[in-house]
Write a protein that holds these residues in place. Structure first.
Motif, PDB file in Angstrom:
ATOM      1  N   ASP A  92      -3.310  -2.720   4.168  1.00  0.00           N
ATOM      2  CA  ASP A  92      -3.037  -1.355   3.721  1.00  0.00           C
ATOM      3  C   ASP A  92      -2.886  -1.279   2.201  1.00  0.00           C
ATOM      4  O   ASP A  92      -3.342  -0.320   1.574  1.00  0.00           O
ATOM      5  CB  ASP A  92      -1.773  -0.825   4.403  1.00  0.00           C
ATOM      6  N   ASN A 138      -6.330  -1.783   0.501  1.00  0.00           N
ATOM      7  CA  ASN A 138      -7.158  -0.582   0.608  1.00  0.00           C
ATOM      8  C   ASN A 138      -6.611   0.576  -0.213  1.00  0.00           C
ATOM      9  O   ASN A 138      -7.367   1.338  -0.814  1.00  0.00           O
ATOM     10  CB  ASN A 138      -7.267  -0.148   2.074  1.00  0.00           C
ATOM     11  N   GLY A 139      -5.282   0.723  -0.235  1.00  0.00           N
ATOM     12  CA  GLY A 139      -4.691   1.872  -0.897  1.00  0.00           C
ATOM     13  C   GLY A 139      -4.440   1.698  -2.375  1.00  0.00           C
ATOM     14  O   GLY A 139      -4.405   2.678  -3.126  1.00  0.00           O
ATOM     15  N   VAL A 143       4.090   0.195   2.726  1.00  0.00           N
ATOM     16  CA  VAL A 143       2.844   0.759   3.261  1.00  0.00           C
ATOM     17  C   VAL A 143       2.766   2.254   2.974  1.00  0.00           C
ATOM     18  O   VAL A 143       1.706   2.781   2.600  1.00  0.00           O
ATOM     19  CB  VAL A 143       2.737   0.490   4.773  1.00  0.00           C
ATOM     20  N   GLU A 144       3.884   2.951   3.128  1.00  0.00           N
ATOM     21  CA  GLU A 144       3.902   4.390   2.843  1.00  0.00           C
ATOM     22  C   GLU A 144       3.543   4.658   1.379  1.00  0.00           C
ATOM     23  O   GLU A 144       2.781   5.581   1.075  1.00  0.00           O
ATOM     24  CB  GLU A 144       5.279   4.968   3.163  1.00  0.00           C
ATOM     25  N   LYS A 149      -0.305   4.016   0.895  1.00  0.00           N
ATOM     26  CA  LYS A 149      -1.191   5.037   1.455  1.00  0.00           C
ATOM     27  C   LYS A 149      -1.229   6.300   0.603  1.00  0.00           C
ATOM     28  O   LYS A 149      -2.208   7.048   0.634  1.00  0.00           O
ATOM     29  CB  LYS A 149      -0.765   5.363   2.885  1.00  0.00           C
ATOM     30  N   TRP A 198      -0.833   6.175  -2.771  1.00  0.00           N
ATOM     31  CA  TRP A 198      -0.959   5.754  -4.161  1.00  0.00           C
ATOM     32  C   TRP A 198      -2.036   6.523  -4.914  1.00  0.00           C
ATOM     33  O   TRP A 198      -1.842   6.946  -6.054  1.00  0.00           O
ATOM     34  CB  TRP A 198      -1.233   4.258  -4.217  1.00  0.00           C
TER      35      TRP A 198
END
Length: 276
Positions: A228, A231-232, A267-268, A271, A273
């Motif tokens: 995550d 990717n983010g 993770v939050e 996502k 960013w």
């Protein structure tokens, strides 16, 4: 006239590329996923089913997900089969830069008396093949747990599958960062990436060295975090974020719940960013 569909497998963890989503890697300006979709369409597939979370909302495909996720390619095939309405179906892994050329070799309808055909570079490449849908359904119905963690041999080993001999270059997939560099025309360098099966051994060695209990190292949770964040945010941010999550969890008490909470918070952030 024989109808043909396609099942594209794109739901792996990407553990050898730090959790990045391999089907979204670009090679020559096109993602590996788009390349596989285009190859299937060029090979006559009217309906393309992708076993993965939704990776590109612009694609005209049917998305399905094995339950639970990350159950392996066989579980992905089992999940996709109810959406296939053609006589025959391509099964293609979405980490293959040569998907277009591979499908050309499989574009003819299957011969009488066989259940499928797959490329063979000295070893059968089950995930670059074309199969009778009815044969796949029959084989899948015999598997326990909807094919979770089953091998491709368990699914296809009892079927009459012919081999299409090819050079290994045709079947070389993108499994590591070095593979991606090579696919993009770069120079291959020596890889120091652990294969997935070595992670358990390494985790056990770490636990023994530092006196950790079984289950103190949540491999799946860490890999999901790395994916995550890669990717983010960016790939180099993945190990940094894993370190920070561990630091925060330790300062909060170090329980499994503390670890999950720290990972969820990171993770939050990842996502959201790009939209900050």
């Amino acid at each position: 006239m024989v109808s043909v569909g396609a099942i594209l497998l794109a739901g792996g963890r990407g553990s050898r590329v730090d959790g990045a989503v391999k089907p979204l890697f670009e090679v020559n300006g096109t993602t590996l996923l788009q390349r596989a979709v285009d190859a299937a369409r060029s090979g006559g597939a009217d309906r393309v089913v992708v076993a993965a979370p939704v990776l590109d909302e612009q694609l005209d495909v049917v998305w399905v997900r094995e339950d639970p996720p990350f159950g392996g390619p066989v579980a992905g095939i089992v999940a996709a089969l109810p959406e296939v309405d053609a006589d025959e179906v391509y099964v293609i892994a979405c980490d293959l830069p040569t998907a277009d050329a591979a499908v050309v070799l499989l574009s003819a309808p299957l011969s009488a008396g066989v259940d499928g055909a797959c490329l063979d570079d000295g070893r059968r490449q089950w995930l670059i093949g074309r199969y009778r849908t009815a044969s796949l359904r029959a084989a899948a119905s015999a598997l326990p747990d909807r094919g979770r963690d089953a091998s491709m041999r368990a699914l296809l080993g009892g079927l009459a599958v012919t081999s299409v001999s090819v050079d290994p270059a045709m079947t070389h997939d993108v499994d590591t960062w070095d593979d991606l560099t090579k696919a993009r025309g770069g120079v291959m360098t020596e890889s120091r990436t652990l294969p997935p099966e070595a992670l358990n051994d390494w985790s056990e060695a770490l636990a023994e060295r530092f006196g950790l209990a079984e289950g103190d190292i949540p491999i799946a949770l860490i890999l999901d975090l790395a994916r995550d964040v890669a990717n983010g945010v960016a790939r180099p941010a993945a190990p940094l974020s894993a370190f920070v999550a561990g630091l925060v969890a330790g300062r909060s008490g170090g329980s499994p719940a503390d670890t999950e909470a720290a990972v969820a918070a990171v993770v939050e952030m990842a996502k959201g960013w790009e939209n900050r």
